[in-house]
Design a protein around this motif. Structure first.
Motif: not given
Length: 470
Positions: A336-340
């Protein structure tokens, strides 16, 4: 009837209880993260900050280096005569200023002082005899037009940057001057062939031209009696004129091609390639995904083992379910952090939004593979500090090995590096994300299968390590 239904009922109750315990375990880990807002905030802010810095670095144009500029050429003395035209060398200084931020000074000593004091990265000094040197080079082929470039030697990176910027612009100026000289040469050559006018010392003189001269001689030969002794001599003049016209006719396109001797026809192989800035953004996303996932997965498992909570948890859920819970949680949070991070980077570089569902798939499987590697590290290291240090020490060589260009190493070393990169998730995750972001080769199918296999392999390795080091 009751005898046969009772075991099924007990089995379903056990399965429901196990699923409830796994959900409870997941809630427990999420509450641990909630009680550490500083850590969670750092894990979120860190990759986003890195994404913003990379985005600004990739999208911002390079800065112009400050260069002290001094010319010894007096105003109005920078003209070079060539044939019927003149070239003002001073006008080309403006082209140089497109790549640098000039600091105009009034002496050579001031220019060197600017460099010495750090106010300028370099000093460019134009000597007073450069118009005469260019004039001599054009007219006689003898001359060495030279400018002086003094670089600041304190910072090698800045020195290389300003050196490349100035030399690249000087090459452009040289080509521009060369093309203008050639245009003048071709124009004068056409006047020699076809005639025209010549301006010299403020007066205009007509040029007859070879073609007109040949026509006049041919008419003269035709008007002479057949037995005239002048006819053979004049025919020789006509023959010479024919050869000269033919030869000079070939000279015009040859001279024109000297200004641009090489034409590069650019083509690409079949398939899409990844732009440099998009590839850099992909690397940043995968590196952040790797760091966050490894630290979370290794840290959570090592923390439970160091606090003796692991022995109590495996009484409620099986060890393999507990490991999968850690893998899914760490991979999901980091993904999720990488997607953001990828969404932020897409504001600065080209990432294909039409393939956004593949973004999620590539980052999810990449997160699971890194999570499995993380729990394997946490299984080997019993303490939290040791697990965090080991995760950090393992991640850097993994990224380095995967990013080494194949052409930079020998065949034997390349085979070793490829083998190491194959057994760790970084290269597969990078290939999957690169294809997801831009559609570049290779396709996304094989990297995703590779990540799935590595996830299962590292999960099995973690399970084996827990049995051995329990």
């Amino acid at each position: 009837m009751c005898a046969t239904s009772s075991p099924r009922s007990c089995a379903s109750c056990t399965s429901a209880e196990t699923e409830a315990n796994v959900r409870w375990l997941l809630v427990k880990d999420l509450q641990i993260l909630r009680r550490s807002p500083l850590l969670v905030g750092l894990l979120i802010v860190y990759p986003v900050a890195i994404a913003l810095m990379i985005g600004f670095a990739l999208s911002s144009p390079p800065g112009k280096p400050k260069v002290a500029f001094y010319t010894e050429v007096a105003p109005g003395s920078g003209r070079v005569g060539f044939g019927s035209q003149q070239i003002n060398v001073s006008n080309y200084a403006n082209q140089l200023f497109q790549s640098v931020q000039p600091i105009k000074v009034h002496s050579r000593e001031q220019a060197l002082a600017k460099v010495r004091d750090g106010e300028a990265l370099a000093a460019l000094i134009v000597p007073s005899d450069i118009p005469a040197q260019i004039q001599s080079l054009i007219t006689t082929g003898v001359g060495t037009p030279t400018v002086e470039l003094v670089l600041n030697s304190k910072d090698p990176i800045e020195r290389q940057f300003v050196d490349q910027a100035i030399k690249a612009r000087l090459n452009d100026i040289e080509q521009a001057v060369s093309k203008q000289v050639l245009r003048v040469a071709v124009s004068d050559l056409q006047q020699v062939l076809s005639g025209g006018t010549l301006d010299f010392a403020g007066e205009r003189f007509p040029l007859l031209g070879l073609r007109n001269s040949r026509t006049i001689v041919q008419r003269t030969v035709a008007a002479l009696p057949r037995g005239s002794p002048l006819r053979p001599a004049l025919r020789q003049v006509v023959g010479f004129a024919d050869l000269a016209i033919e030869g000079l006719g070939f000279a015009s396109p040859v001279l024109g091609s000297i200004g641009a001797p090489l034409t590069v026809e650019q083509s690409e192989l079949a398939g899409r390639t990844t732009p440099t800035d998009s590839y850099a953004a992909t690397i940043a996303v995968i590196v952040s995904l790797m760091f966050v996932t490894l630290l979370l997965a290794a840290g959570m498992l090592a923390l439970e083992r160091s606090e003796n909570a692991y022995a109590r948890l495996v009484r409620m859920v099986s060890p393999w379910r507990l490991l999968w819970e850690k893998i899914v949680l760490a991979g999901g949070c980091a993904g999720l952090v990488a997607l953001v991070m990828a969404i932020f980077l897409a504001l600065f570089v080209h990432l294909d939004w039409a393939r956004s569902e593949l973004w999620v798939l590539a980052l999810a499987l990449g997160g699971l593979a890194f999570g499995a590697l993380g729990v394997a590290i946490g299984a080997v290291a019993r303490e939290l500090s040791a697990a965090a240090l080991l995760a950090f020490l393992v991640s850097l060589p993994i990224a380095f090995v995967a990013l080494v260009p194949p052409s930079a190493v020998s065949g034997a070393l390349k085979a070793v590096l490829d083998a190491v990169a194959f057994v760790f998730p970084f290269r597969a995750a990078l290939q999957a994300a690169s294809n997801a972001f831009t559609g570049a080769a290779p396709g996304i199918g094989l990297p995703l299968v590779h990540l799935a296999v590595l996830t299962v392999a590292f999960w099995a390795l973690a399970r084996l390590a827990l049995r051995r080091f329990a």
